[in-house]
Design a protein around this motif. Structure first.
Motif, short mmCIF file in Angstrom:
data_model
loop_
_atom_site.label_atom_id
_atom_site.label_comp_id
_atom_site.label_asym_id
_atom_site.label_seq_id
_atom_site.Cartn_x
_atom_site.Cartn_y
_atom_site.Cartn_z
N TYR A 252 0.74 -1.33 0.14
CA TYR A 252 0.00 -0.02 -0.04
C TYR A 252 1.04 1.26 -0.07
N THR A 253 0.48 2.27 -0.87
CA THR A 253 1.32 3.38 -0.89
C THR A 253 0.89 4.59 -0.19
N GLU A 254 -0.38 4.33 0.07
CA GLU A 254 -1.23 5.41 1.02
C GLU A 254 -1.45 4.88 2.21
N ASP A 255 -1.06 5.49 3.41
CA ASP A 255 -1.78 4.95 4.69
C ASP A 255 -2.96 5.51 5.10
N ARG A 256 -3.36 5.01 6.13
CA ARG A 256 -4.81 5.66 6.98
C ARG A 256 -4.92 7.06 6.93
N SER A 257 -3.74 7.62 7.42
CA SER A 257 -3.72 9.13 7.68
C SER A 257 -3.68 10.02 6.52
N HIS A 258 -3.36 9.41 5.55
CA HIS A 258 -3.12 10.18 4.15
C HIS A 258 -4.62 10.04 3.56
N VAL A 259 -5.30 9.00 3.64
CA VAL A 259 -6.59 8.68 3.29
C VAL A 259 -7.63 9.42 3.96
N GLN A 260 -7.70 9.65 5.19
CA GLN A 260 -8.38 10.26 5.86
C GLN A 260 -8.30 11.96 5.72
N GLN A 261 -7.00 12.28 5.67
CA GLN A 261 -6.82 13.57 5.32
C GLN A 261 -7.38 14.16 4.05
N THR A 262 -7.37 13.30 2.88
CA THR A 262 -8.13 13.54 1.90
C THR A 262 -9.37 13.41 1.90
N PHE A 263 -9.98 12.68 2.43
CA PHE A 263 -11.63 12.84 2.33
C PHE A 263 -11.96 13.80 3.40
N ASP A 264 -11.22 14.15 4.57
CA ASP A 264 -11.58 15.43 5.26
C ASP A 264 -11.29 16.77 4.48
N ALA B 208 -11.97 16.98 1.35
CA ALA B 208 -13.01 17.23 0.39
C ALA B 208 -14.12 17.22 1.14
N GLY B 209 -14.34 17.21 2.50
CA GLY B 209 -15.64 17.25 3.19
C GLY B 209 -16.47 16.09 3.16
N VAL B 210 -15.68 14.91 3.12
CA VAL B 210 -16.72 13.65 2.71
C VAL B 210 -16.35 12.60 4.09
N PRO B 211 -17.55 12.19 4.59
CA PRO B 211 -17.29 11.23 5.65
C PRO B 211 -16.67 9.98 5.37
N LEU B 212 -16.04 9.14 6.00
CA LEU B 212 -15.26 8.02 5.85
C LEU B 212 -15.34 7.20 7.04
N HIS B 213 -15.76 5.88 7.04
CA HIS B 213 -15.84 5.06 8.16
C HIS B 213 -14.72 4.10 8.27
N TRP B 214 -14.13 3.86 9.25
CA TRP B 214 -12.91 2.91 9.35
C TRP B 214 -13.51 1.80 10.24
#
Length: 183
Positions: free
Chosen positions: A148-160, A162-168
Motif C-alpha cells: 500500500y502506498t497510501e496510509d490511513r492518515s493520508h486517506v483520512q486527510q484526503t476525505f476530510d 473534500a468534506g466527505v465522511p469516511l468510516h474505518w
C-alpha cells in the motif's frame, strides 16, 4: 474453501480455479439467494479492473459485487473489490442505487509497476463516492500490506479536505452505520 461456505462468489475464471462451491459470475450477472420467510438477496457482479486499462493480462480478472434486494427494503451494499475502474462505478450508479460502498483503498502498488496503482487512491475514492451517488463509504482492504502506498492518515486527510465522511471499521468489531435513507 472459505470456511466451509456452501457457495463462494467470484469471477468465472476464479470459479474454474477454485472448483467446489465456487460460483463464477460474469459482469452484471445476478445470483439470488433465497430463504423461506426472508427477503431474497441479490448478488450482482460489477465490472472491475485491478489497474489501469492494459494491465488485465498481468493482474487477471477481478470483480466487485452489489448486494441488494428487488424491493429496496434493505440498504444496497457495493463491495468494490480491488479495482480502479471509475467508469464501472459510474455504470453501476446508472443501473442501481448504492447506499453503502465498501471501497478497497490503499493505492496498492509495486516498484516494478512504477506509478501504476492496483487499488483506489484516496482521491479516486472521493471521486468514486461522487459517481456512486454519495453513499456511506467504509474503508476496507486499506491497511496491513507492504504494497500500500497510501496510509490511513493520508486517506483520512484526503476525505476530510473534500468534506466527505469516511468510516474505518476495527477488524473483528461490528460497525454501526446510519440508515442511508435518512441522510
Amino acid at each position: 474453501m472459505a470456511s466451509g461456505a456452501s457457495e463462494v462468489f467470484t469471477t468465472a475464471a476464479g470459479a474454474e480455479d477454485l472448483g467446489g462451491a465456487a460460483v463464477g459470475l460474469e459482469p452484471w450477472q445476478t445470483r439470488t439467494l433465497s430463504k423461506p420467510g426472508r427477503t431474497p438477496l441479490n448478488i450482482t457482479a460489477v465490472p472491475a479492473r485491478h489497474g489501469p486499462v492494459g494491465t488485465e493480462d498481468i493482474t487477471g480478472p477481478v470483480t466487485g459485487f452489489l448486494l441488494h434486494t428487488d424491493d429496496g427494503s434493505t440498504p444496497s451494499v457495493y463491495v468494490s473489490g480491488d479495482t480502479v475502474d471509475l467508469d464501472a462505478m459510474s455504470a453501476l450508479a446508472e443501473r442501481y442505487r448504492v447506499d453503502v460502498a465498501l471501497l478497497h483503498l490503499g493505492a496498492a502498488g509495486f516498484e516494478a509497476f512504477g506509478d501504476i496503482r492496483l487499488s483506489l487512491t484516496a482521491v479516486q475514492a472521493v471521486e468514486a463516492r461522487r459517481l456512486l451517488g454519495d453513499p456511506l463509504v467504509v474503508a476496507v482492504h486499506a491497511e496491513g500490506w507492504a504494497h500500500y502506498t497510501e496510509d490511513r492518515s493520508h486517506v483520512q486527510q484526503t476525505f476530510d479536505a473534500a468534506g466527505v465522511p469516511l468510516h474505518w471499521p476495527t477488524p473483528g468489531e461490528p460497525i454501526t452505520l446510519h440508515d442511508p435513507h435518512t441522510r
